[in-house]
Motif scaffolding. Sequence first.
Motif, PDB file in Angstrom:
ATOM      1  N   TRP A   1       0.840  -1.190   0.000  1.00  0.00           N
ATOM      2  CA  TRP A   1       0.000   0.000   0.000  1.00  0.00           C
ATOM      3  C   TRP A   1       0.881   1.248   0.000  1.00  0.00           C
ATOM      4  N   GLU A   2       0.219   2.436  -0.055  1.00  0.00           N
ATOM      5  CA  GLU A   2       0.931   3.711  -0.115  1.00  0.00           C
ATOM      6  C   GLU A   2       1.783   3.771  -1.402  1.00  0.00           C
ATOM      7  N   ILE A   3       1.190   3.285  -2.501  1.00  0.00           N
ATOM      8  CA  ILE A   3       1.903   3.166  -3.765  1.00  0.00           C
ATOM      9  C   ILE A   3       1.532   4.325  -4.698  1.00  0.00           C
TER      10      ILE A   3
ATOM     11  N   SER B   1      -8.226  12.015   1.048  1.00  0.00           N
ATOM     12  CA  SER B   1      -6.871  11.487   0.895  1.00  0.00           C
ATOM     13  C   SER B   1      -6.975  10.031   0.472  1.00  0.00           C
ATOM     14  N   TYR B   2      -6.157   9.642  -0.515  1.00  0.00           N
ATOM     15  CA  TYR B   2      -6.208   8.308  -1.094  1.00  0.00           C
ATOM     16  C   TYR B   2      -4.998   7.483  -0.673  1.00  0.00           C
ATOM     17  N   ILE B   3      -5.230   6.199  -0.411  1.00  0.00           N
ATOM     18  CA  ILE B   3      -4.141   5.248  -0.250  1.00  0.00           C
ATOM     19  C   ILE B   3      -4.416   4.096  -1.203  1.00  0.00           C
ATOM     20  N   ALA B   4      -3.432   3.801  -2.069  1.00  0.00           N
ATOM     21  CA  ALA B   4      -3.652   2.863  -3.177  1.00  0.00           C
ATOM     22  C   ALA B   4      -2.747   1.642  -3.073  1.00  0.00           C
ATOM     23  N   THR B   5      -3.195   0.584  -3.703  1.00  0.00           N
ATOM     24  CA  THR B   5      -2.483  -0.694  -3.691  1.00  0.00           C
ATOM     25  C   THR B   5      -1.411  -0.741  -4.782  1.00  0.00           C
ATOM     26  N   ASN B   6      -0.637  -1.819  -4.780  1.00  0.00           N
ATOM     27  CA  ASN B   6       0.223  -2.129  -5.913  1.00  0.00           C
ATOM     28  C   ASN B   6      -0.631  -2.271  -7.166  1.00  0.00           C
TER      29      ASN B   6
ATOM     30  N   THR C   1     -11.412   0.413 -18.784  1.00  0.00           N
ATOM     31  CA  THR C   1     -10.415  -0.016 -19.762  1.00  0.00           C
ATOM     32  C   THR C   1      -9.681  -1.246 -19.249  1.00  0.00           C
ATOM     33  N   THR C   2      -9.047  -1.955 -20.172  1.00  0.00           N
ATOM     34  CA  THR C   2      -8.179  -3.068 -19.807  1.00  0.00           C
ATOM     35  C   THR C   2      -6.774  -2.518 -19.571  1.00  0.00           C
ATOM     36  N   THR C   3      -6.217  -2.808 -18.403  1.00  0.00           N
ATOM     37  CA  THR C   3      -4.900  -2.280 -18.061  1.00  0.00           C
ATOM     38  C   THR C   3      -4.228  -3.176 -17.034  1.00  0.00           C
ATOM     39  N   THR C   4      -2.913  -3.123 -17.014  1.00  0.00           N
ATOM     40  CA  THR C   4      -2.147  -3.858 -16.002  1.00  0.00           C
ATOM     41  C   THR C   4      -1.696  -2.936 -14.878  1.00  0.00           C
ATOM     42  N   SER C   5      -2.113  -1.659 -14.936  1.00  0.00           N
ATOM     43  CA  SER C   5      -1.644  -0.685 -13.945  1.00  0.00           C
ATOM     44  C   SER C   5      -2.786  -0.088 -13.128  1.00  0.00           C
ATOM     45  N   ALA C   6      -3.862  -0.857 -12.940  1.00  0.00           N
ATOM     46  CA  ALA C   6      -4.976  -0.373 -12.116  1.00  0.00           C
ATOM     47  C   ALA C   6      -4.585  -0.426 -10.637  1.00  0.00           C
ATOM     48  N   GLN C   7      -5.032   0.556  -9.893  1.00  0.00           N
ATOM     49  CA  GLN C   7      -4.797   0.582  -8.455  1.00  0.00           C
ATOM     50  C   GLN C   7      -6.127   0.719  -7.722  1.00  0.00           C
ATOM     51  N   PHE C   8      -6.422  -0.232  -6.864  1.00  0.00           N
ATOM     52  CA  PHE C   8      -7.583  -0.103  -5.998  1.00  0.00           C
ATOM     53  C   PHE C   8      -7.179   0.743  -4.797  1.00  0.00           C
ATOM     54  N   TYR C   9      -8.138   1.502  -4.294  1.00  0.00           N
ATOM     55  CA  TYR C   9      -7.784   2.449  -3.251  1.00  0.00           C
ATOM     56  C   TYR C   9      -8.883   2.568  -2.201  1.00  0.00           C
ATOM     57  N   LEU C  10      -8.498   3.141  -1.070  1.00  0.00           N
ATOM     58  CA  LEU C  10      -9.411   3.610  -0.039  1.00  0.00           C
ATOM     59  C   LEU C  10      -9.200   5.103   0.104  1.00  0.00           C
ATOM     60  N   LYS C  11     -10.272   5.846   0.397  1.00  0.00           N
ATOM     61  CA  LYS C  11     -10.124   7.285   0.587  1.00  0.00           C
ATOM     62  C   LYS C  11     -10.932   7.716   1.805  1.00  0.00           C
ATOM     63  N   VAL C  12     -10.389   8.662   2.556  1.00  0.00           N
ATOM     64  CA  VAL C  12     -11.052   9.151   3.765  1.00  0.00           C
ATOM     65  C   VAL C  12     -10.938  10.671   3.833  1.00  0.00           C
ATOM     66  N   LYS C  13     -11.852  11.290   4.562  1.00  0.00           N
ATOM     67  CA  LYS C  13     -11.775  12.711   4.887  1.00  0.00           C
ATOM     68  C   LYS C  13     -12.565  12.949   6.171  1.00  0.00           C
ATOM     69  N   SER C  14     -12.427  14.137   6.724  1.00  0.00           N
ATOM     70  CA  SER C  14     -13.190  14.555   7.915  1.00  0.00           C
ATOM     71  C   SER C  14     -13.106  13.542   9.053  1.00  0.00           C
ATOM     72  N   THR C  15     -11.944  12.915   9.224  1.00  0.00           N
ATOM     73  CA  THR C  15     -11.826  11.928  10.299  1.00  0.00           C
ATOM     74  C   THR C  15     -11.768  12.627  11.654  1.00  0.00           C
ATOM     75  N   GLY C  16     -12.328  11.947  12.648  1.00  0.00           N
ATOM     76  CA  GLY C  16     -12.336  12.480  13.999  1.00  0.00           C
ATOM     77  C   GLY C  16     -11.952  11.404  14.991  1.00  0.00           C
ATOM     78  N   THR C  17     -12.385  11.545  16.219  1.00  0.00           N
ATOM     79  CA  THR C  17     -12.105  10.564  17.271  1.00  0.00           C
ATOM     80  C   THR C  17     -13.412   9.995  17.786  1.00  0.00           C
ATOM     81  N   TYR C  18     -13.517   8.675  17.780  1.00  0.00           N
ATOM     82  CA  TYR C  18     -14.698   8.016  18.344  1.00  0.00           C
ATOM     83  C   TYR C  18     -14.333   7.495  19.726  1.00  0.00           C
ATOM     84  N   LEU C  19     -15.097   7.911  20.702  1.00  0.00           N
ATOM     85  CA  LEU C  19     -14.864   7.504  22.084  1.00  0.00           C
ATOM     86  C   LEU C  19     -16.117   6.838  22.608  1.00  0.00           C
TER      87      LEU C  19
END
Length: 218
Positions: free
Chosen positions: A50-52, A92-97, A154-172
Amino acid sequence: MKSKLLTLTIAAFLTFTVKMQAQLVSPAVLGAPIIADGFDAFTGAVPNNWEIAPATTIPAGNVSKTVTTNTFYPVYGASAMNLVNTSTTTYSYIATNPVSVTAGMAYEITYYARGKGPISSGVAGSGTVNISANGGSVSGAGWFRHRQSVIAPTTTTSAQFYLKVKSTGTYLTSSNGGMSITGVDIDSFKVQAYTPINNVNLYSIQYTTASPANSPFF
């Protein structure tokens, strides 16, 4: 008049039921996972594979390893990935290989999340985010399973799956020992391909010559 009203009511109910089912169940047989990550292998604070670049935008300092002990449902391994992005406007995005995808094929993305903040997943090609499935808002200390689907344009060998987050806080939480989660924890990320099924009109769903008269899509 009663007969027509009854027919319309049944038709409307059937349409609603089919739409709900389409959201709750997979529309086809899923293939073997092309990505399956329990976030148990890290290099420093960043999970392996990750972080690619180029699709990743989240700073490495906003990614960390967190343990999955002391949870309501501690069944997803020893560790998980934590993401923090306090921006209220920009994801903010974090992507796979990079992996291979085929044009027109659908890909089901599943993962578990807890903590606080909006989260979504999708697939990007050549560094450009071209498909972003609708996500959800996480707010809780218990793991919740998210399921989304995307179709590769499209067909590609360079696709990256990702997760994205925003507005994160603290859950207590006041229970479970006063557990506190800052950001969003993610675990058990999986991607599986399937062939999309064409849309079906209401007439095809309702019409049948079978006896008993069950829908052919029953």
